[in-house]
Design a protein around this motif. Structure first.
Motif, short mmCIF file in Angstrom:
data_model
loop_
_atom_site.label_atom_id
_atom_site.label_comp_id
_atom_site.label_asym_id
_atom_site.label_seq_id
_atom_site.Cartn_x
_atom_site.Cartn_y
_atom_site.Cartn_z
N LEU A 1 1.03 9.87 -11.05
CA LEU A 1 0.80 9.12 -9.81
C LEU A 1 1.15 7.65 -10.00
CD1 LEU A 1 -2.50 10.67 -8.37
CD2 LEU A 1 -0.14 11.27 -7.85
N LEU A 2 0.66 7.08 -11.10
CA LEU A 2 0.97 5.68 -11.37
C LEU A 2 2.48 5.49 -11.57
CD1 LEU A 2 0.11 2.76 -11.95
CD2 LEU A 2 -0.24 3.41 -14.34
N ALA A 3 3.10 6.41 -12.30
CA ALA A 3 4.54 6.29 -12.55
C ALA A 3 5.32 6.33 -11.23
CB ALA A 3 5.01 7.42 -13.47
N LEU B 1 0.85 -1.20 0.00
CA LEU B 1 0.00 0.00 0.00
C LEU B 1 0.89 1.25 0.00
CD1 LEU B 1 -3.09 0.12 0.10
CD2 LEU B 1 -2.94 0.35 2.57
N LEU B 2 0.69 2.10 -1.00
CA LEU B 2 1.56 3.28 -1.12
C LEU B 2 0.76 4.57 -1.16
CD1 LEU B 2 2.75 0.94 -3.35
CD2 LEU B 2 4.62 2.54 -3.24
N LEU B 3 1.27 5.59 -0.47
CA LEU B 3 0.73 6.95 -0.61
C LEU B 3 1.63 7.71 -1.57
CD1 LEU B 3 -1.03 9.43 0.20
CD2 LEU B 3 0.55 9.79 2.11
N GLU C 1 -0.28 -1.78 -8.20
CA GLU C 1 -0.50 -0.80 -9.28
C GLU C 1 -1.96 -0.35 -9.36
OE1 GLU C 1 1.20 -1.49 -13.06
OE2 GLU C 1 3.12 -2.09 -12.24
N LYS C 2 -2.79 -0.87 -8.48
CA LYS C 2 -4.22 -0.51 -8.52
C LYS C 2 -4.45 0.75 -7.68
CE LYS C 2 -8.64 -2.39 -7.27
NZ LYS C 2 -9.02 -3.05 -6.06
N GLU C 3 -5.01 1.74 -8.35
CA GLU C 3 -5.28 2.99 -7.63
C GLU C 3 -6.56 2.85 -6.82
OE1 GLU C 3 -4.73 7.16 -9.41
OE2 GLU C 3 -6.88 6.82 -9.34
N ILE D 1 -2.74 13.66 -4.90
CA ILE D 1 -2.35 12.51 -4.07
C ILE D 1 -3.10 11.28 -4.55
CG2 ILE D 1 -1.82 13.89 -2.01
CD1 ILE D 1 -4.52 12.75 -0.84
N GLY D 2 -2.51 10.12 -4.26
CA GLY D 2 -3.18 8.87 -4.61
C GLY D 2 -2.78 7.79 -3.63
#
Ligand SMILES: Nc1ncnc2c1ncn2[C@@H]1O[C@H](COP(=O)(O)OP(=O)(O)OP(=O)(O)O)[C@@H](O)[C@H]1O
Ligand SMILES: CCCC(=O)O
Length: 356
Positions: A335-337, A4-6, A23-25, A17-18
């Motif tokens: 954000l994904l990158a 889990l990443l912020l 890789e799932k947002e 922010i995400g």
């Protein structure tokens, strides 16, 4: 086990922010900051507490428990020139981000916010492909003044992300393509991507390339020198005419391109004049970078917040489609990158680079 990443991406007019599970947002928010809110801070780095509070408030409102996070990833800032990749945020980096060794920029806050939140939770913090990613061809480094070499400062993260996305979608390798990529956000960068390297790009800060919502871009140098020595302005005041209070803010006192276009459509002649000049300057910059690729351009790609425009984009396509086909990726894949960069390290596919 999933991670889990912020993700924190501070732009000049917003903080995106995400929260990602691998890789799932899970969710994404664009926290917009008005001119009014930001103008009380002298320096961008002074916005740290304001932006941190806004981020934590939104996460709380979403009932997201930050204690479940595995890492925090921020967009990297104005460090010394570095190769692309994922870097662990260390004390040396924080020192350079605070100073802004290559100048002030909203993304300097990315690493600072990531480390502050990461340290509070005792989890790692990273930055990925910072704005000072430098792949310039040697020939592009000379400006004509030995003391003033051209340098690489641009939307490296999003330009690289959309380039790789385009390559994937067309079944080609980024390393086999020649692309002209235009990122249009608070700043505008136009890059020549040759076989996977950004061999030329306007220094999106510091007065180079097209003007943008908040930046002057290239200005007449002689007149600028006179302004600097006129005794009327401090160094900070002159700089802010180029970055922060230039472009749309300078001409129209707004950084809102959409609002400007709306007013133009209602008949506002001043807005029309600025819009037309904006369109003209970006068109010229695309031509310049196409020439840097000897006219061998596989694709022109338009991206960034302004690429949502249903007015500017058709106008731009009509101006440049004689050079190469045009693809539009509105907004950003940043954000994904950033999440992918953090995950590569957390999953052991890559070792985090050390910033020295
Ligand atoms: N539909 C639209 N039409 C025209 N302009 C738009 C539209 N949507 C957003 N914009 C403009 O995009 C600009 C903001 O872009 P963006 O959100 O990419 O900036 P940023 O993230 O703050 O800065 P940067 O991308 O340089 O880091 C604003 O000027 C806004 O008016
Ligand atoms: C320095 C490039 C990024 C931006 O213009 O905001």
């Amino acid at each position: 086990m999933s991670k889990l990443l912020l993700i924190i991406n501070p732009g000049s007019t917003s903080t995106k922010i995400g929260v990602f599970e691998d890789e799932k947002e899970l969710f994404e928010e664009t926290l917009r900051h008005t001119n009014e809110e930001l103008k009380k801070y002298d320096k961008i780095v002074d916005q740290f507490q304001f932006r941190k509070d806004v981020i934590l408030k939104v996460l709380k409102e979403k009932n997201f428990d930050i204690k479940n996070l595995d890492a925090v990833v921020g967009r990297g800032g104005m460090l010394k020139p570095v190769e692309g990749g994922t870097y662990a945020v260390n004390d040396e980096m924080i020192k350079d981000l605070r100073i802004g060794v290559q100048g002030p920029h909203a993304s300097n806050l990315g690493g600072i916010l990531a480390k502050a939140i990461g340290d509070e939770l005792s989890i790692p913090s990273f930055i990925v492909d910072p704005v000072v990613t430098d792949e310039l061809a040697d020939v592009a480094r000379l400006s004509g003044t030995p003391e003033l070499p051209r340098v690489s400062k641009f939307h490296a993260l999003n330009q690289k992300a959309v380039a790789k996305r385009f390559a994937k979608e067309t079944g080609k390798k980024y390393e086999d393509l020649n692309l002209v990529i235009v990122h249009m956000g608070g700043g505008v960068s136009v890059g020549a991507h040759k076989n996977g390297k950004v061999v030329d790009v306007n220094n999106t800060l510091d007065g180079d390339g097209p003007f943008s919502p908040e930046r002057a871009g290239s200005v007449p140098v002689g007149a600028l020198i006179k302004m600097c020595f006129s005794g009327k302005y401090s160094e900070q005041e002159v700089y802010s005419k180029i970055v922060g209070k230039g472009g749309f803010v300078g001409y129209l006192n707004t950084n809102d391109v959409k609002g400007t276009i709306d007013k133009m459509k209602e008949g506002d002649k001043e807005c029309e004049k600025i819009y037309k000049a904006f369109l003209y300057q970006i068109t010229k910059a695309i031509g310049e970078m196409s020439a840097a690729l000897n006219g061998k351009v596989d694709q022109i790609i338009l991206t960034g917040g302004i690429a949502y425009s249903d007015t500017l984009i058709p106008d731009l396509i009509s101006n440049v489609s004689w050079i190469a086909p045009v693809k539009v990726y509105p907004g950003e894949d940043e954000l994904l990158a950033l999440a992918q960069g953090g995950l590569r390290v957390l999953n052991g596919e890559e070792k985090a680079k050390e910033y020295k």
